[in-house]
Design a protein around this motif. Structure first.
Motif, PDB file in Angstrom:
ATOM      1  N   PHE A   1      21.137  79.039  94.230  1.00 23.18           N
ATOM      2  CA  PHE A   1      20.634  78.663  95.547  1.00 23.18           C
ATOM      3  C   PHE A   1      21.616  77.744  96.265  1.00 23.18           C
ATOM      4  N   GLY A   2      22.781  77.525  95.655  1.00 26.85           N
ATOM      5  CA  GLY A   2      23.813  76.704  96.301  1.00 26.85           C
ATOM      6  C   GLY A   2      23.342  75.286  96.506  1.00 26.85           C
ATOM      7  N   LYS A   3      23.559  74.797  97.727  1.00 21.55           N
ATOM      8  CA  LYS A   3      23.253  73.399  97.984  1.00 21.55           C
ATOM      9  C   LYS A   3      21.774  73.104  97.882  1.00 21.55           C
ATOM     10  N   GLU A   4      20.966  74.080  97.977  1.00 24.48           N
ATOM     11  CA  GLU A   4      19.526  73.852  97.973  1.00 24.48           C
ATOM     12  C   GLU A   4      19.058  73.248  96.662  1.00 24.48           C
ATOM     13  N   LEU A   5      19.646  73.692  95.611  1.00 19.24           N
ATOM     14  CA  LEU A   5      19.204  73.182  94.302  1.00 19.24           C
ATOM     15  C   LEU A   5      20.420  72.894  93.437  1.00 19.24           C
ATOM     16  N   ARG A   6      20.711  71.634  93.333  1.00 16.48           N
ATOM     17  CA  ARG A   6      21.803  71.243  92.456  1.00 16.48           C
ATOM     18  C   ARG A   6      21.306  70.190  91.476  1.00 16.48           C
ATOM     19  N   ILE A   7      21.912  70.188  90.331  1.00 16.72           N
ATOM     20  CA  ILE A   7      21.508  69.212  89.319  1.00 16.72           C
ATOM     21  C   ILE A   7      22.716  68.351  88.967  1.00 16.72           C
ATOM     22  N   ALA A   8      22.497  67.029  88.957  1.00 17.73           N
ATOM     23  CA  ALA A   8      23.606  66.121  88.604  1.00 17.73           C
ATOM     24  C   ALA A   8      23.311  65.485  87.240  1.00 17.73           C
ATOM     25  N   VAL A   9      24.291  65.513  86.385  1.00 22.19           N
ATOM     26  CA  VAL A   9      24.175  64.861  85.070  1.00 22.19           C
ATOM     27  C   VAL A   9      25.122  63.668  85.084  1.00 22.19           C
TER      28      VAL A   9
ATOM     29  N   LEU B   1      12.676  79.777  94.765  1.00 24.36           N
ATOM     30  CA  LEU B   1      13.247  78.421  94.854  1.00 24.36           C
ATOM     31  C   LEU B   1      12.139  77.408  94.596  1.00 24.36           C
ATOM     32  N   ALA B   2      12.184  76.861  93.422  1.00 27.69           N
ATOM     33  CA  ALA B   2      11.127  75.915  93.054  1.00 27.69           C
ATOM     34  C   ALA B   2      11.362  74.572  93.739  1.00 27.69           C
ATOM     35  N   ALA B   3      10.275  73.847  93.880  1.00 27.77           N
ATOM     36  CA  ALA B   3      10.398  72.501  94.466  1.00 27.77           C
ATOM     37  C   ALA B   3      11.169  71.606  93.481  1.00 27.77           C
ATOM     38  N   PRO B   4      11.919  70.634  94.031  1.00 26.51           N
ATOM     39  CA  PRO B   4      12.762  69.792  93.155  1.00 26.51           C
ATOM     40  C   PRO B   4      11.952  69.119  92.047  1.00 26.51           C
ATOM     41  N   SER B   5      10.764  68.623  92.394  1.00 26.61           N
ATOM     42  CA  SER B   5       9.981  67.920  91.370  1.00 26.61           C
ATOM     43  C   SER B   5       9.539  68.891  90.289  1.00 26.61           C
ATOM     44  N   GLU B   6       9.320  70.100  90.698  1.00 27.02           N
ATOM     45  CA  GLU B   6       8.928  71.128  89.741  1.00 27.02           C
ATOM     46  C   GLU B   6      10.070  71.388  88.760  1.00 27.02           C
ATOM     47  N   VAL B   7      11.269  71.464  89.349  1.00 28.47           N
ATOM     48  CA  VAL B   7      12.450  71.684  88.510  1.00 28.47           C
ATOM     49  C   VAL B   7      12.601  70.548  87.499  1.00 28.47           C
ATOM     50  N   LEU B   8      12.434  69.356  88.021  1.00 29.09           N
ATOM     51  CA  LEU B   8      12.556  68.188  87.139  1.00 29.09           C
ATOM     52  C   LEU B   8      11.564  68.264  85.992  1.00 29.09           C
ATOM     53  N   GLY B   9      10.316  68.629  86.392  1.00 28.60           N
ATOM     54  CA  GLY B   9       9.279  68.722  85.368  1.00 28.60           C
ATOM     55  C   GLY B   9       9.626  69.761  84.337  1.00 28.60           C
ATOM     56  N   MET B  10      10.227  70.858  84.790  1.00 26.45           N
ATOM     57  CA  MET B  10      10.601  71.911  83.852  1.00 26.45           C
ATOM     58  C   MET B  10      11.676  71.411  82.889  1.00 26.45           C
TER      59      MET B  10
ATOM     60  N   ALA C   1      21.480  60.293  82.848  1.00 26.88           N
ATOM     61  CA  ALA C   1      20.539  60.454  83.948  1.00 26.88           C
ATOM     62  C   ALA C   1      20.693  61.859  84.512  1.00 26.88           C
ATOM     63  N   ILE C   2      19.565  62.462  84.815  1.00 26.79           N
ATOM     64  CA  ILE C   2      19.616  63.798  85.406  1.00 26.79           C
ATOM     65  C   ILE C   2      18.886  63.734  86.743  1.00 26.79           C
ATOM     66  N   LEU C   3      19.622  64.052  87.810  1.00 27.60           N
ATOM     67  CA  LEU C   3      19.017  64.019  89.141  1.00 27.60           C
ATOM     68  C   LEU C   3      19.014  65.451  89.686  1.00 27.60           C
ATOM     69  N   VAL C   4      18.015  65.704  90.455  1.00 27.06           N
ATOM     70  CA  VAL C   4      17.919  67.026  91.071  1.00 27.06           C
ATOM     71  C   VAL C   4      17.891  66.830  92.578  1.00 27.06           C
ATOM     72  N   SER C   5      18.669  67.633  93.273  1.00 25.14           N
ATOM     73  CA  SER C   5      18.735  67.436  94.729  1.00 25.14           C
ATOM     74  C   SER C   5      17.345  67.587  95.310  1.00 25.14           C
TER      75      SER C   5
ATOM     76  N   LEU D   1      12.917  61.249  92.335  1.00 16.65           N
ATOM     77  CA  LEU D   1      12.934  60.603  91.025  1.00 16.65           C
ATOM     78  C   LEU D   1      13.795  61.436  90.093  1.00 16.65           C
ATOM     79  N   GLY D   2      14.258  60.784  89.060  1.00 10.90           N
ATOM     80  CA  GLY D   2      15.127  61.493  88.131  1.00 10.90           C
ATOM     81  C   GLY D   2      14.631  61.265  86.722  1.00 10.90           C
ATOM     82  N   ILE D   3      15.356  61.783  85.783  1.00 14.03           N
ATOM     83  CA  ILE D   3      14.955  61.500  84.407  1.00 14.03           C
ATOM     84  C   ILE D   3      16.145  60.921  83.655  1.00 14.03           C
ATOM     85  N   SER D   4      15.818  60.108  82.709  1.00 15.94           N
ATOM     86  CA  SER D   4      16.888  59.589  81.855  1.00 15.94           C
ATOM     87  C   SER D   4      16.593  60.029  80.432  1.00 15.94           C
TER      88      SER D   4
END
Lengths: 532, 409, 369
Positions: A62-70, A101-110, A140-144, A148-151
């Protein structure tokens, strides 16, 4: 030079009941914006673009729409865990449904709940939390788009393994010692006391260093007042950094100006476990293998954990020997000065004559002679401690031969004085705790001055002043001279003497009074009754 | 805060401590005195000190000159009081005289007879550094001469003399080590007299006072213990010879180890063979009896010991023979005791402390005696002596019996 | 309120009573019967102790000054309080000066007396500035060492064979009268009556029930100990020498000779004596400070400094040791101290007794009605 061994550590599996009061206020300041680029930019700015901060961006279809930062710091994390548990889960094929395209919080939860094969995962809400997690070795893992993120706990990296403690070696007893890692240390203690009542309370102290300090005690045995007092004193500390447990000790000890330590430290988990069972409280500081113990009484400083492993008779003998050695190392030079320059009548005639003959031709007064020799010895000792091993032997040769032998032959000092100084020094090394032998080292000079002025009366006056000081001293509310002043008959079993284990029925009265009973009575071993 | 006054006070006191060491005396600034003697010349006290030279005594020192130097040196000074004499000594010594290790005090007969020992005792009991356990000795000649004699085997002759006394007190009860404090108590006691042993030089004094004397195996002069001086109050009144001092030892329950030489038979004379009896244990009980105004002292002596040597021919395994021997020994002891008592009566000193016993047991009679001019004349003694030979050591018959047997065939 | 426990009270009572007493031969005026004087003093002192304990028993939790105020009214109470503060300070000063001179005579002849006394007063002041509890703990810690010291001394004396018990003979040669004359009031006043200062401390005891038993047992123990050393001095030195000696115990100790090695132990014994002196002078000093605290409202620390300065200043009053001893033994013990140790407490006890008797009578009168 301590041998470092590579020790691959997996993230500590058990989460603790950590309360992080000190960082809560800051957390409110900068929330995660949800704009990943902004967040990452701020993080880079805050860390000054430090080269060990690694930010790995994982793109999706999804390009810029969904990126994950570690985000993690190289060296603080366990590379193996990163490569086998964190990264595969994020780059897995079936990770993101390409059609939706899942919502960012959904992705995080997954990520958090399904994919990430890391046991200890927490949510983070602010940039500061992200930073402190990363700085503690977590990833730390952040999702565009997510605020909130997860550690994930990935702490590891190169660390010294568990070795035999260097400062307290024993003949009989466990050979493991604490390391610089707080978690390793708490685990070492937990392995000895497998009881849910062993509680740990953590604090982050040091505005800049953010050092983790853990207070460990056995609930139900430790005196609550002492625990509260220690926690309060810890909370009162406001400093930039805590690099060693010595910082904490100076901040929270009872009497600021005392030559005697009101807290003790040890490198041995078994000593800590024993103390916790007596109702004491341990303070562990991340980055230091020396764990603090409080409250402590003066007689505890003459005890080694080995006393409890050896037979009680030899342990008692050794304890008395240590107390005597302490007194000797504190008083011997001053007694020598007092007797040879003030009270010569005490000496037997022949001894007096031989001492007088040795002093014949020595240019200095006995006081100056003793002072010079003591200082010389301390210089030698200090030189020996800091020197690399290879030069150490040279120091001892120079010290022993040049200063000892030659000075006597040249008639600069008398042979008796060399004997006195040498014996004083050796007696000083007997004490199992370095802090108490250091007290003797300092006090020795004071007593020498008193002896040089007023003879035995000066020494006596010094002793009385010292006694008053000690009687007034308290360690977290516990009188310092505990089983002797105030006198508690029941506690004599573990002060100068150590009674056999089957007779140690109760814990120390004032320290462990919440749960005084230690063991069942009548366990004294005896031969079997039915003799065949 | 509260601490400031303390800190300031501390700052004021510390320099005091560092600068002041009023009473410290370095070991190498002391003259250690090992013996003192007191003589009297006209109206002056002559005090002589024997000072130890440590370098000459210690075996291994920086100097290493041991052996070539005399171990002691002597100072002699005089003054109107003893303290003044001592002060004058500091005019000639480089070091401070240090009295605490003085082990013997020798008084000349002249001092003891004419001046009395009152002032001397006052002087030696007063300063804190003097030693109450020093031994008191008398000498008939000049007291300072004795300090010059070097004693073989020993380096500090003052200590050596003390050891001679101790040693002979152990092996020969007639000699007694009199400590200053006991002497002072005896002199002060109205019911007893003090006794002090005599020290004498026999031989050539000059020869033994130089270091060369120690190089030859035979000594030119020796120091030895001699008679026993007896005091009445603080003045010397007479001397008791060896036999009499043994008698005093019997009377005052001091016999611990003593050899008694006795003839083979009760009527045997000088030319008879002699035997030795060694007393191992002895007790003397004094008790007084009043009969019609007359005071009688009962002296119960109970001596036990072994037969140590004999030239007689007898069967020692026979209890009757032993009983006979015991009777003879008792007779010898009796003789010593009676003759000693007669001598004491003539010089009017109550060395064994008879009056003390009477004072304790019969205060009324004592009061009467105390008023009498010659109280000792009114006392008679009644010795009751029991001797017990416990064994005859490793042989049970005299060796001479073997000679008898050999003669026959 | 600072608390002390029974072990601390035992230690304090014993060390306090030991004080400097073994150093002197009390009652030497009657020669070999001095020890009987001691026994007489001991018994009379026990009565006095009973008197003090009676006063305290009726007023648990109140110290002497509060009791005085409660029974004698504000004015008289205050006047007497001031007197007692002065008396306590004076007793403290007597010990200070005494030990300063002892050291000067037998130990450090050239060291200035002012410095020695300054050291002593500072040490005591330091102990007091830390509070009652700390001072009692100090005594408690010293106690085993002191007792061990005296026991060792006793063994050494026995071992060196210098005791001649026959020197004590002819018991009561001149009858009982001179003995009683010596004992009353001198030996009561020193050392036995000095225990009056404990009226300031007993209220701190945490187990009030044990107060009487603990005090009496400690008193008897220390009485026997003092008696023992009194007898030893006589038996070692002979009454004649004892009577002319300034500090008989020091002289006795110098006679110890064991194995040609242990000799001349007097410097060590002086240190042992110092423990007693320290405890005694500090206890009186503390008594004065606590008393003054009732009268003026300033901080404990300031009080300590003020009283300490007063004690230090007073200790220069006597021009020399001879005068100091004379005024102490010949004047104070006979005329001044008995007022504080016997008269006032006896008066107080009488008042308390009458009051409680009256109360009982009232109660009895009420009950039937």
């Amino acid at each position: 030079m301590r041998p470092f061994t590579k020790n691959k550590q997996s993230g500590n599996p058990q989460p603790e009941a950590c309360t992080q009061r000190s960082t809560e206020s800051q957390a409110a300041e900068t929330k995660l914006t949800g704009n990943l680029d902004d967040d990452l930019r701020i993080i880079k700015e805050r860390t000054g673009g430090s080269s060990d901060l690694i930010i790995r961006l994982i793109d999706s279809m999804f390009g810029k729409e969904l990126r994950i930062a570690v985000i993690y710091i190289e060296g603080l994390v366990n590379e193996q865990v990163m490569n086998s548990s964190v990264m595969p889960s994020l780059t897995a094929k079936d990770f993101i449904d390409p059609h939706h395209l899942a919502a960012p919080s959904e992705v995080l939860g997954m990520i958090k709940n399904r994919f990430l094969s890391i046991s200890n995962v927490k949510d983070v809400h602010s940039l500061d939390e992200v930073l402190s997690a990363v700085l503690a070795g977590n990833t730390a893992i952040l999702v565009s788009g997510a605020t909130l993120g997860i550690s994930a706990s990935t702490a590891g990296g190169e660390q010294r393994g568990v070795n035999e403690p260097q400062s307290e070696t024993v003949i009989r007893g466990p050979r493991e010692g604490f390391t610089e890692n707080l978690r390793t240390n708490t685990a070492l203690i937990r392995r000895k006391i497998r009881n849910p009542d062993l509680w740990i309370e953590s604090r982050k102290i040091g505005r800049i260093s953010q050092t983790e300090v853990a207070v460990m005690y056995l609930r139900g045995i430790a005196n609550d007042k002492v625990v509260q007092e220690i926690l309060q004193r810890l909370d009162r500390i406001d400093t930039d950094s805590i690099l060693e447990s010595g910082y904490i000790e100076e901040f929270i000890q009872d009497e600021a100006f005392s030559p005697f330590p009101t807290m003790t430290n040890t490198e041995r988990p078994d000593a800590i476990a024993g103390a916790l069972l007596e109702g004491k409280v341990a303070i562990l500081v991340d980055g230091s293998p020396f764990v603090l113990l409080a409250p402590v009484t003066i007689f505890k400083l003459f005890q080694s954990s080995e006393d409890y492993y050896q037979k009680f008779d030899i342990a008692t003998f050794l304890r008395l020997l240590r107390v005597i050695s302490f007194v000797v190392s504190m008083l011997l030079p001053s007694l020598y000065i007092a007797i040879t320059t003030f009270h010569q009548q005490i000496l037997p005639t022949t001894l007096l004559v031989s001492l007088a003959a040795q002093r014949e031709g020595v240019p200095f007064p006995a006081f100056v002679e003793a002072l010079a020799m003591e200082i010389t010895f301390d210089v030698l000792r200090e030189a020996g401690v800091r020197m690399p091993r290879a030069i150490g032997s040279a120091i001892s040769i120079v010290g022993a031969l040049v200063l000892g032998q030659a000075a006597v032959q040249a008639g600069l000092v008398s042979a008796a004085m060399v004997i006195i100084v040498a014996f004083t020094a050796i007696a000083g090394f007997v004490a199992p705790s370095v802090s108490i032998s250091n007290s003797a080292r300092i006090l020795r000079f004071g007593f020498m001055i008193l002896a040089g002025t007023l003879g035995l009366f000066g020494i006596m006056a010094g002793l009385i002043a010292l006694l008053i000081h000690l009687c007034g001293l308290r360690s977290f509310g516990i009188p310092y001279l505990l089983p002797l002043a105030p006198f508690i008959p029941a506690d004599q079993k573990d002060a100068f003497v150590r009674v056999p284990w089957w007779a140690m029925l109760r814990r120390p009265t004032l320290i462990g009074k919440k749960n005084p009973k230690r063991e069942k009575k009548f366990q004294k071993p005896s031969p079997p009754k039915n003799k065949n | 805060m509260n601490r400031w006054p303390f800190l300031i006070l501390l700052l004021l006191i510390v320099p005091l401590f560092v600068t002041g060491c009023w009473d410290s005396k370095e070991l190498n600034s002391l003259s250690i005195i090992s013996a003192t003697s007191i003589d009297r010349e006209r109206d002056h006290w002559v005090v002589t000190f024997q000072v130890i030279i440590p370098q000459a005594i210690a075996t291994q020192t920086g100097g290493g000159g041991a052996g070539s130097q005399s171990p002691t040196t002597i100072f002699s000074t005089n003054g109107r009081t003893i303290r003044e004499a001592m002060q004058n000594a500091s005019l000639e010594t480089s070091r401070m005289l240090f009295f605490a290790h003085n082990s013997i005090l020798i008084l000349s007969e002249k001092v003891a007879r004419e001046e009395g020992v009152g002032q001397i005792l006052d002087f030696f009991l007063r300063p804190f550094e003097s030693r109450e356990t020093m031994s008191i000795l008398l000498t008939k000649g000049k007291a300072s001469d004795l300090l010059e004699v070097l004693i073989p085997l020993e380096k500090i002759s003052g200590n050596a003399v003390k050891r001679v006394i101790d040693q002979s007190q152990r092996n020969l009860s007639q000699v007694q080590n009199i400590k200053l404090i006991d002497f002072a108590a005896r002199v002060a006691d109205p019911n007893a007299s003090a006794m002090v042993p005599e020290l004498q030089v026999s031989g050539n004094l000059k020869g033994q006072s130089s270091l060369d004397a120690l190089k030859s195996p035979r000594n030119e002069a020796v120091i030895k213990l001699g008679e026993l001086g007896v005091f009445r109050r603080d003045k010397l009144v007479g001397w008791l010879n060896g036999e009499e001092s043994r008698g005093v030892a019997w009377l005052s329950n001091r016999v611990k180890n003593l050899i008694i030489v006795y003839p083979c038979s009760a009527k045997g004379g000088e030319r008879d063979s002699l035997s030795s009896f060694r007393v191992l244990k002895s007790s003397t009980k004094l008790s007084s009896e009043i009969q019609g105004g007359k005071v009688t002292m009962k002296v119960q002596i109970n001596a036990r010991g072994v037969l140590d040597e004999t030239g007689c021919k007898m069967d020692l395994s026979n209890p009757r023979v032993i009983a006979e021997q015991q009777r003879i020994i008792a007779k010898v002891i009796n003789g010593e005791v009676v003759s000693t008592w007669n001598r004491l009566r003539t010089i009017e000193t109550d060395a064994p402390g008879f009056l003390d016993v009477i004072h304790r047991e019969h205060p009324d009679a004592w009061k009467k005696l105390a008023q009498s001019k010659h109280p000792l004349d009114e006392i008679t003694i009644r010795p009751q002596i029991r001797v017990n030979i416990e064994h005859t050591d490793m042989i049970n018959k005299p060796y001479s019996t073997l000679l008898e047997q050999n003669k026959r065939p | 309120m600072e608390k002390i426990d029974k072990y601390q009270l035992i230690s304090m009572t014993i060390l306090f009573m030991i004080g400097s007493t073994p150093l002197y031969e009390l009652g030497i005026g009657v020669k070999q019967d001095a020890w009987i004087v001691m026994v007489a003093g001991l018994v009379a002192g026990l009565l006095l102790l009973a008197l003090y304990l009676y006063i305290q028993r009726n007023h648990a939790g109140m110290d002497f000054f509060q009791i005085l105020n409660a029974h004698l009214g504000k004015l008289v109470g205050t006047v007497l309080s001031v007197c007692y503060v002065v008396y306590f300070a004076y007793e403290s000063m007597r010990n200070t000066r005494e030990f300063g001179d002892i050291i000067n005579i037998s130990f450090l002849p050239n060291t200035p007396l002012s410095l020695l006394m300054l050291v002593m007063v500072l040490l005591s002041g330091y102990a007091i500035s830390k509070g009652v509890e700390v001072f009692f703990r100090v005594a408690e810690f010293m106690f085993p060492f002191t007792i061990f010291g005296y026991a060792a001394l006793f063994c050494l004396i026995i071992g060196s064979n210098i005791i001649h018990l026959d020197r004590l003979l002819q018991v009561m040669e001149h009858g009982l009268l001179p003995i009683l004359e010596q004992a009353i009031p001198e030996v009561i006043s020193f050392p036995f009556g000095q225990i009056v200062v404990f009226l300031m401390f007993w209220s701190h005891l945490n187990e009030k029930r044990k107060m009487v038993r603990v005090s009496v047992y400690s008193y008897l123990f220390v009485g026997v100990l003092l008696l023992l050393f009194n007898v030893l001095n006589l038996a070692i030195l002979d009454p004649s020498i004892t009577s002319i000696t300034t500090f008989p115990l020091l002289r006795s100790v110098r006679l110890i000779q064991i194995a040609n090695f242990l000799e001349r132990l007097d410097p060590v014994i002086i240190l042992l004596i110092y423990i007693g002196i320290f405890v005694k002078m500090t206890a009186f000093y503390l008594g004065a400070v606590l008393g003054l605290a009732h009268l003026v409202r300033i901080s404990r620390f300031k009080l300590t400094v003020v009283v300490g300065a007063a004690i230090y200043g007073m200790s220069f009053l006597a021009p020399n040791f001879i005068y100091h001893v004379w005024i102490g033994f010949a004047q104070n013990l006979k005329y001044h101290f008995p007022v504080f140790q016997i008269c006032i407490p006896a008066l107080l006890a009488a008042i308390i007794f009458c009051k409680s008797w009256n109360d009982k009578k009232k109660k009895r009168a009420k009950q039937p009605s």
